[in-house]
Design a protein around this motif. Sequence first.
Motif, PDB file in Angstrom:
ATOM      1  N   LEU A  68       0.623  -1.242   0.241  1.00 48.94           N
ATOM      2  CA  LEU A  68      -0.126   0.209  -0.211  1.00 48.94           C
ATOM      3  C   LEU A  68       0.787   1.180   0.073  1.00 48.94           C
ATOM      4  N   THR A  72       1.397   1.333  -6.754  1.00 46.92           N
ATOM      5  CA  THR A  72      -0.138   1.763  -6.846  1.00 46.92           C
ATOM      6  C   THR A  72      -0.935   0.572  -7.100  1.00 46.92           C
ATOM      7  N   LEU A  73      -0.549  -0.397  -6.832  1.00 46.80           N
ATOM      8  CA  LEU A  73      -1.605  -1.708  -7.097  1.00 46.80           C
ATOM      9  C   LEU A  73      -2.810  -1.222  -6.327  1.00 46.80           C
ATOM     10  N   THR A  74      -4.034  -1.725  -6.746  1.00 41.99           N
ATOM     11  CA  THR A  74      -5.288  -1.530  -6.022  1.00 41.99           C
ATOM     12  C   THR A  74      -5.440  -2.205  -4.981  1.00 41.99           C
ATOM     13  N   VAL A  75      -6.416  -2.092  -3.967  1.00 44.64           N
ATOM     14  CA  VAL A  75      -6.627  -2.753  -2.720  1.00 44.64           C
ATOM     15  C   VAL A  75      -7.039  -4.154  -3.164  1.00 44.64           C
ATOM     16  N   THR A  76      -7.952  -4.366  -4.074  1.00 46.01           N
ATOM     17  CA  THR A  76      -8.105  -5.785  -4.530  1.00 46.01           C
ATOM     18  C   THR A  76      -6.946  -6.409  -5.158  1.00 46.01           C
ATOM     19  N   ASP A  77      -6.141  -5.685  -5.897  1.00 44.09           N
ATOM     20  CA  ASP A  77      -5.082  -6.706  -6.312  1.00 44.09           C
ATOM     21  C   ASP A  77      -4.117  -6.994  -4.904  1.00 44.09           C
ATOM     22  N   SER A  79      -4.932  -7.430  -1.881  1.00 42.66           N
ATOM     23  CA  SER A  79      -5.434  -8.644  -1.079  1.00 42.66           C
ATOM     24  C   SER A  79      -5.231  -9.985  -1.911  1.00 42.66           C
ATOM     25  N   VAL A  87     -11.775  -9.419  -0.734  1.00 43.65           N
ATOM     26  CA  VAL A  87     -11.361  -8.226  -0.649  1.00 43.65           C
ATOM     27  C   VAL A  87     -12.071  -7.545   0.880  1.00 43.65           C
ATOM     28  N   SER A  91     -10.006  -6.137   3.886  1.00 45.28           N
ATOM     29  CA  SER A  91     -10.299  -4.822   4.503  1.00 45.28           C
ATOM     30  C   SER A  91     -10.672  -4.986   5.947  1.00 45.28           C
ATOM     31  N   SER A 103      -7.387   1.901   2.287  1.00 41.88           N
ATOM     32  CA  SER A 103      -7.283   2.979   1.409  1.00 41.88           C
ATOM     33  C   SER A 103      -6.859   4.425   2.391  1.00 41.88           C
ATOM     34  N   ARG A 106      -3.167   4.041   2.802  1.00 41.88           N
ATOM     35  CA  ARG A 106      -2.359   4.550   1.800  1.00 41.88           C
ATOM     36  C   ARG A 106      -2.246   5.826   1.656  1.00 41.88           C
TER      37      ARG A 106
END
Length: 255
Positions: A68, A72-77, A79, A87, A91, A103, A106
């Motif tokens: 994080l 810049t990976l998404t939270v889904t990626d 997880s 996810v 979270s 989020s 980050r």
Amino acid sequence: MENEIEQAVLRVVRSMHENLSEQITIDDMARTAMFSKFHFSRVFQRVTGLSPGRFLSAVRLQEAKRLLASTTLTVTDISHRVGYSSVGTFSSRFTSSVGVSPSRYRQLESVTPQIFVEGRPVTSGTRSVTVRGAISSPLKDRPVFAGLFPDRILEGRPVSYTVLPEPGPYVLEDVPPGEWHLIAQSVAAGHEDAVNHAPGGDEALCIGRHGPITVRLDTETKLADVQLRPMRPLDPPVLLALRDLLFAGTARRTG
């Protein structure tokens, strides 16, 4: 024999770090350690202070913190990379352990002091119990965080905490009844922003534990001293982000 047991547990811990995206079972861990499942669970708990499953969860969340803060990976990626198929579950566990959502983490890259203040118990109308003692550390003249937690891992909200500008006497007030683990941490100068401490250990991060400490309302003061030492690979990962608190301690010392 004790060294052989620690080496077996260390193999498992390293395997956790190397295979976070996989669904690692207790059977997998026992095979890596070359112990029976029942024996492995017992010795892992004795060596690390946590169950294998709890330790693995902490390793997953520690890596999520690093991703994080540094990608810049998404939270889904993220997880999925750390082994969560949901996810939502990721979270929820991240928020419970670190103190803020993925989020928000980050955005902040650290947990702010206000989050800890809000987590302190309301003890108005009850007898105050104090835990006090002294903290020593190889990191001289560095801020020290000390808090009381329900387990041997820095996660969730401490029931009481303090930040010292340097090692020395501490006082934790308004401690509720229960069994608590006193955990203290200090970070070397220039390493306050570090979010990933290698599984091989890190001289820049020192940690110490004392407990469990049994607190009853018929006792006014409990005494507990703590000696900090460099983080070892068999220590549970630090999930709380304490940068802001340690910076605050530095500011009080230099301001």
